[in-house]
Write a protein that holds these residues in place. Structure first.
Motif, PDB file in Angstrom:
ATOM      1  N   PHE A 177       0.832  -1.204   0.000  1.00  0.00           N
ATOM      2  CA  PHE A 177       0.000   0.000   0.000  1.00  0.00           C
ATOM      3  C   PHE A 177       0.863   1.249   0.000  1.00  0.00           C
ATOM      4  O   PHE A 177       0.609   2.194  -0.746  1.00  0.00           O
ATOM      5  N   TYR A 202      -7.902   1.710   7.434  1.00  0.00           N
ATOM      6  CA  TYR A 202      -8.227   0.356   6.974  1.00  0.00           C
ATOM      7  C   TYR A 202      -7.982  -0.658   8.094  1.00  0.00           C
ATOM      8  O   TYR A 202      -8.817  -1.523   8.373  1.00  0.00           O
ATOM      9  N   GLU A 213     -17.786  -4.193   6.261  1.00  0.00           N
ATOM     10  CA  GLU A 213     -17.187  -4.629   5.001  1.00  0.00           C
ATOM     11  C   GLU A 213     -17.480  -3.659   3.853  1.00  0.00           C
ATOM     12  O   GLU A 213     -16.653  -3.477   2.966  1.00  0.00           O
ATOM     13  N   GLN A 214     -18.658  -3.055   3.902  1.00  0.00           N
ATOM     14  CA  GLN A 214     -18.996  -2.063   2.875  1.00  0.00           C
ATOM     15  C   GLN A 214     -17.976  -0.926   2.896  1.00  0.00           C
ATOM     16  O   GLN A 214     -17.523  -0.458   1.867  1.00  0.00           O
ATOM     17  N   ARG A 237     -14.934  -0.987   4.150  1.00  0.00           N
ATOM     18  CA  ARG A 237     -13.622  -1.459   3.689  1.00  0.00           C
ATOM     19  C   ARG A 237     -13.571  -1.497   2.171  1.00  0.00           C
ATOM     20  O   ARG A 237     -12.608  -1.073   1.545  1.00  0.00           O
ATOM     21  N   LEU A 238     -14.651  -2.002   1.608  1.00  0.00           N
ATOM     22  CA  LEU A 238     -14.715  -2.103   0.149  1.00  0.00           C
ATOM     23  C   LEU A 238     -14.623  -0.721  -0.479  1.00  0.00           C
ATOM     24  O   LEU A 238     -13.870  -0.505  -1.437  1.00  0.00           O
ATOM     25  N   LEU A 272     -11.132   0.512  -0.346  1.00  0.00           N
ATOM     26  CA  LEU A 272     -10.295  -0.161  -1.336  1.00  0.00           C
ATOM     27  C   LEU A 272     -10.589   0.357  -2.747  1.00  0.00           C
ATOM     28  O   LEU A 272      -9.678   0.559  -3.553  1.00  0.00           O
ATOM     29  N   LEU A 273     -11.869   0.571  -3.034  1.00  0.00           N
ATOM     30  CA  LEU A 273     -12.225   1.076  -4.365  1.00  0.00           C
ATOM     31  C   LEU A 273     -11.620   2.460  -4.590  1.00  0.00           C
ATOM     32  O   LEU A 273     -11.075   2.741  -5.657  1.00  0.00           O
ATOM     33  N   HIS A 320      -9.008   3.660  -3.159  1.00  0.00           N
ATOM     34  CA  HIS A 320      -7.566   3.542  -3.294  1.00  0.00           C
ATOM     35  C   HIS A 320      -7.185   2.964  -4.659  1.00  0.00           C
ATOM     36  O   HIS A 320      -6.206   3.384  -5.261  1.00  0.00           O
ATOM     37  N   ARG A 321      -7.988   2.035  -5.121  1.00  0.00           N
ATOM     38  CA  ARG A 321      -7.691   1.456  -6.438  1.00  0.00           C
ATOM     39  C   ARG A 321      -7.653   2.549  -7.504  1.00  0.00           C
ATOM     40  O   ARG A 321      -6.785   2.550  -8.375  1.00  0.00           O
ATOM     41  N   VAL A 374      -4.457   4.438  -7.226  1.00  0.00           N
ATOM     42  CA  VAL A 374      -3.328   3.631  -7.684  1.00  0.00           C
ATOM     43  C   VAL A 374      -3.330   3.533  -9.210  1.00  0.00           C
ATOM     44  O   VAL A 374      -2.288   3.639  -9.864  1.00  0.00           O
ATOM     45  N   ALA A 375      -4.528   3.365  -9.772  1.00  0.00           N
ATOM     46  CA  ALA A 375      -4.632   3.277 -11.234  1.00  0.00           C
ATOM     47  C   ALA A 375      -4.137   4.569 -11.872  1.00  0.00           C
ATOM     48  O   ALA A 375      -3.425   4.550 -12.880  1.00  0.00           O
ATOM     49  N   CYS A 409       0.728  -4.021  -6.523  1.00  0.00           N
ATOM     50  CA  CYS A 409      -0.199  -3.492  -5.534  1.00  0.00           C
ATOM     51  C   CYS A 409      -1.610  -3.436  -6.087  1.00  0.00           C
ATOM     52  O   CYS A 409      -2.571  -3.783  -5.394  1.00  0.00           O
ATOM     53  N   LEU A 410      -1.733  -3.007  -7.318  1.00  0.00           N
ATOM     54  CA  LEU A 410      -3.053  -2.929  -7.946  1.00  0.00           C
ATOM     55  C   LEU A 410      -3.677  -4.317  -8.017  1.00  0.00           C
ATOM     56  O   LEU A 410      -4.870  -4.501  -7.751  1.00  0.00           O
ATOM     57  N   ILE A 434      -4.906  -5.204  -4.580  1.00  0.00           N
ATOM     58  CA  ILE A 434      -6.144  -4.480  -4.256  1.00  0.00           C
ATOM     59  C   ILE A 434      -7.318  -5.095  -5.023  1.00  0.00           C
ATOM     60  O   ILE A 434      -8.391  -5.323  -4.460  1.00  0.00           O
ATOM     61  N   ILE A 476     -10.604  -6.602  -3.431  1.00  0.00           N
ATOM     62  CA  ILE A 476     -11.914  -6.074  -3.820  1.00  0.00           C
ATOM     63  C   ILE A 476     -12.815  -7.213  -4.287  1.00  0.00           C
ATOM     64  O   ILE A 476     -13.983  -7.300  -3.905  1.00  0.00           O
ATOM     65  N   TYR A 527     -14.096  -9.095  -1.274  1.00  0.00           N
ATOM     66  CA  TYR A 527     -15.141  -8.366  -0.545  1.00  0.00           C
ATOM     67  C   TYR A 527     -16.453  -8.362  -1.320  1.00  0.00           C
ATOM     68  O   TYR A 527     -17.524  -8.591  -0.756  1.00  0.00           O
ATOM     69  N   LEU A 532     -19.646 -10.083   0.156  1.00  0.00           N
ATOM     70  CA  LEU A 532     -20.771  -9.211   0.464  1.00  0.00           C
ATOM     71  C   LEU A 532     -21.996  -9.645  -0.315  1.00  0.00           C
ATOM     72  O   LEU A 532     -23.116  -9.594   0.172  1.00  0.00           O
TER      73      LEU A 532
END
Lengths: 143, 143
Positions: free
Chosen positions: A61, A74, A85-86, A88-89, A92-93, A95-96, A99-100, B109-110, B113, B117, B120, B124
């Motif tokens: 990360f 996190y 969990e929602q 956290r998701l 993560l989304l 952060h993704r 990162v992208a 990392c991506l 993640i 994701i 999750y 979920l």
DNA sequence: CGGTGAGCTTGAGTACACTCCAGCTCAAGC
DNA sequence: GCTTGAGCTGGAGTGTACTCAAGCTCACCG
């Protein structure tokens, strides 16, 4: 399932993760680990393989530019147990996405560097290097 | 070739590059520009489009994790004029390696993640979220 | 039983890259 | 002619992420 070594000293964790012992203590203070590291004889930290795995995720990360507060956030969600969990998701989304973006930026930079390298190699090969600044050097940006 | 506007104020450069005027002055102090920015009436900095292009390269380098001293070094080579192209090339090659490494890391990392994701979203969707920490959460690392 | 080495805690220090402040100069607008 | 806005300089301040120092405890080795 696992071989042996259920317990690790801070030095061993440092070795495995590549983090310094200073950083490991710092991360603990910062709440980066999902639980307080238990202490053994003489108050020494007793880590387990789980912790090394978690730290490796954190390192990943960090490498992708996630700031420590976000990692802590996190961590806190994980520490709080199930029910979020929602959230956290969502984290993560988000952060993704960042990162992208970073990936795209770094890729663009790599392209630029490759372009410049190509120009230098080219010109050096044929001895026309003197014109690089006024000619080739600006090319990558303007074209 | 270019439309007009041969001269730019620091504010205009800030707008074009996304850097703050503070940062622009800081970069000049740090020797990040290939030449001292000339001053106009009242000692005001007079930039040109060239400078914006150069700054955009620098921004790209920074985004790829190149520290300011390294950028300054490259800048100095360019400023020194021709004759050090081998050195510039070497610097670029070295930096390319680091950027490529970073790219690999960020990509890894991506992947991580995305894997998380996926877990999750999956859990979920079927309401099995409670097992995430002891089950899925560790999966991305150990498997 | 003295020295070495690994670890402990609290708290201070460092490196990097900005970011801002105080006090100034101009030029333009009302 | 006074205010506003953009810019100037030198130097101080900030945030992030470590990194280290001082002074301590143990266990082990010769």
């Amino acid at each position: 399932m696992t071989e042996i070594t259920p317990e690790l000293s801070i030095g061993q964790v440092a070795e495995r993760t590549g983090l310094s012992v200073y950083t490991l203590r710092f991360y603990e203070r910062e709440g980066i680990l999902p639980h307080p590291v238990p202490r053994g004889h003489g108050g020494r930290r007793v880590y387990r393989e789980d912790d090394v795995e978690w730290l490796q995720i954190c390192i990943c990360f960090r490498a992708a530019g996630m700031p420590l507060p976000a990692i802590r956030h996190y961590t806190e969600l994980v520490r709080a147990g199930s029910g979020n969990e929602q959230e956290r998701l969502a984290l993560l989304l988000g952060h993704r996405e960042r990162v992208a973006q970073q990936l795209a930026e770094v890729t663009r930079c790599l392209d630029l560097i490759n372009h410049k390298i190509g120009i230098y190699e080219d010109h050096l090969a044929r001895g026309t290097a003197a014109e690089l600044w006024t000619g080739g050097e600006r090319e990558p940006v303007s074209g």
